[in-house]
Design a protein around this motif. Structure first.
Motif, PDB file in Angstrom:
ATOM      1  N   LEU A   1       0.821  -1.210   0.000  1.00 34.17           N
ATOM      2  CA  LEU A   1       0.000   0.000   0.000  1.00 34.17           C
ATOM      3  C   LEU A   1       0.858   1.265   0.000  1.00 34.17           C
ATOM      4  N   PHE A   2       1.970   1.229   0.729  1.00 39.30           N
ATOM      5  CA  PHE A   2       2.871   2.378   0.713  1.00 39.30           C
ATOM      6  C   PHE A   2       3.499   2.526  -0.672  1.00 39.30           C
ATOM      7  N   GLN A   3       3.882   1.399  -1.271  1.00 39.32           N
ATOM      8  CA  GLN A   3       4.462   1.449  -2.613  1.00 39.32           C
ATOM      9  C   GLN A   3       3.460   2.027  -3.616  1.00 39.32           C
ATOM     10  N   ASP A   4       2.198   1.622  -3.501  1.00 37.08           N
ATOM     11  CA  ASP A   4       1.161   2.162  -4.375  1.00 37.08           C
ATOM     12  C   ASP A   4       1.061   3.682  -4.229  1.00 37.08           C
TER      13      ASP A   4
ATOM     14  N   PRO B   1       9.731   7.567  -7.984  1.00 36.01           N
ATOM     15  CA  PRO B   1      10.329   6.249  -8.206  1.00 36.01           C
ATOM     16  C   PRO B   1       9.880   5.273  -7.127  1.00 36.01           C
ATOM     17  N   ASP B   2       9.816   3.998  -7.477  1.00 31.93           N
ATOM     18  CA  ASP B   2       9.427   2.983  -6.497  1.00 31.93           C
ATOM     19  C   ASP B   2      10.283   3.089  -5.242  1.00 31.93           C
ATOM     20  N   ALA B   3       9.641   2.881  -4.105  1.00 24.60           N
ATOM     21  CA  ALA B   3      10.387   2.831  -2.845  1.00 24.60           C
ATOM     22  C   ALA B   3      11.252   1.567  -2.816  1.00 24.60           C
ATOM     23  N   ARG B   4      12.473   1.704  -2.371  1.00 25.51           N
ATOM     24  CA  ARG B   4      13.343   0.539  -2.229  1.00 25.51           C
ATOM     25  C   ARG B   4      12.977  -0.174  -0.936  1.00 25.51           C
ATOM     26  N   VAL B   5      12.707  -1.456  -1.007  1.00 21.45           N
ATOM     27  CA  VAL B   5      12.285  -2.217   0.162  1.00 21.45           C
ATOM     28  C   VAL B   5      13.507  -2.850   0.820  1.00 21.45           C
ATOM     29  N   VAL B   6      13.687  -2.541   2.099  1.00 18.11           N
ATOM     30  CA  VAL B   6      14.757  -3.129   2.895  1.00 18.11           C
ATOM     31  C   VAL B   6      14.104  -4.148   3.829  1.00 18.11           C
ATOM     32  N   PRO B   7      14.262  -5.445   3.567  1.00 21.90           N
ATOM     33  CA  PRO B   7      13.545  -6.452   4.354  1.00 21.90           C
ATOM     34  C   PRO B   7      13.970  -6.460   5.817  1.00 21.90           C
TER      35      PRO B   7
END
Length: 386
Positions: A21-24, A32-38
């Motif tokens: 939802l945050f990425q959307d 630009p797409d958010a970079r996801v840090v797991p």
């Protein structure tokens, strides 16, 4: 001079709907797409951040391996392990703050505020000291630690606490919460989502249970006590269509932007425990009919509570309206209280037409967070909270 668009990174579980939802919301803003840090990378010491990234810390929930690393419990449905979760989460959030700062990025979430928000005793104290209305509590702040059922029973003997909520100090989503009542003749009743196995282990359930045996209630409380307990007076809630009612209000960048009414036939209104969304317009009308102001007495209360956590871009405030809708009390302030899919912002809030995540992206872009909250060091925790 052209300014490059901001680049977000989010610390979260990649498969989680919160991250999606945050990425959307980031994409909808044309960024630009958010970079996801797991979270798995963070907890295994493998996280990295980039210069000029704006980093959001999101919930580590709903991932079994992350839960195990935080709590040391293999079954995610187990209730115990809150104290270890709290220590592990605080340490991880502090490490993220250092890594972001060293990389030259901006952290949108202050680990110090997270540490308070995830200890109900410290959170209650911060609110109470600032004059925000909260339920009376004998465990607020650094009061003596609750050792088990004997201590809880002692508080229930006090006239003001014959009906009380007993909450795990570091819990969320009503996990492990008991609504306890000391009835006549020394009897004890409790409503909770906790299911106790024959071997004494505690599990979360989506079905509420009513325990009428003091020995059963005592066993649950004694099992939860080593992780820390918080007790609050059980305040009678307003009734909406014959159902107990409270409110979740989301505050973004200091402004109350979203609100949802939660109703239930039980003391616990959480939507995943059978609570239902009520009619917001009817609730607002009930506030006005009681001679109170929705902007001042409800939204204003939430904004005052949120202002005590300036290092959080967003919090969810649970508001308890008293019988007849004439008084309002803050029951909880939730660090990750923004998961309200498809809910759009309140008229006049600046977030009309936006969901909670889009509102946060817009607020972050507007504020630019020139002085990141992570510049403040993570405070040392008192011994009882380590």
């Amino acid at each position: 001079m052209t300014t490059a668009p901001p680049r977000f990174a989010v610390v979260g579980n990649p498969e989680n709907r919160r991250v999606r939802l945050f990425q959307d919301a980031v994409r909808a803003a044309g960024l630009p797409d958010a970079r996801v840090v797991p979270w798995l990378d963070v907890l295994r010491g493998r996280c990295r951040f980039l210069p000029d990234e704006w980093v959001r810390i999101d919930s580590p929930g709903e991932n079994a391996e992350v839960d195990f690393l935080l709590r040391g419990v293999r079954d995610p449905s187990r209730v115990e392990g809150g104290a270890r979760w709290y220590r592990s989460f605080n340490e991880a959030a502090g490490e993220v703050a250092v890594a972001v700062r060293d990389a030259g990025g901006t952290l949108l979430d202050d680990p110090g505020d997270l540490a308070v928000l995830f200890d109900k005793r410290l959170c209650h104290e911060r609110l109470a000291v600032a004059g925000v209305a909260v339920p009376p509590s004998p465990t607020s702040g650094r009061a003596p630690v609750v050792g088990g059922w004997e201590d809880v029973r002692g508080h229930l003997a006090e006239p003001a606490f014959r009906r009380a909520f007993v909450k795990p100090a570091h819990g969320s989503s009503a996990s492990g919460v008991l609504a306890v009542e000391a009835a006549s003749g020394g009897r004890v009743h409790a409503v909770t989502s906790v299911e106790r196995a024959p071997d004494g282990r505690l599990f979360n359930s989506l079905r509420l249970r009513r325990y009428t045996s003091e020995s059963e209630v005592a066993a649950i409380v004694d099992a939860l006590a080593p992780d820390g307990l918080h007790i609050e007076r059980w305040l009678p809630k307003a009734v909406h269509r014959a159902r107990a009612t409270d409110l979740r209000v989301v505050v973004v960048a200091g402004k109350a932007t979203h609100a949802v009414v939660r109703t239930s036939r039980s003391p616990l209104t959480n939507l995943h425990l059978g609570g239902e969304r009520g009619d917001l317009a009817e609730a607002m009308a009930a506030v006005r009919a009681a001679g109170r102001s929705w902007p001042e007495h409800v939204l204003g209360l939430c904004e005052r509570a949120a202002a005590l956590f300036p290092g959080r871009l967003c919090v969810g405030v649970d508001v308890l309206p008293a019988t007849a809708w004439r008084r309002f009390t803050v029951g909880e302030v939730n660090a990750f209280g923004d998961l309200l899919p498809r809910l759009t912002g309140l008229p006049g809030s600046g977030a009309a037409g936006l969901d909670t995540y889009a509102a946060q992206v817009a607020a972050a872009i507007t504020s630019h967070h020139k002085e990141p909250p992570c510049a403040r060091p993570l405070p040392a925790l008192p011994a009882r909270h380590r």
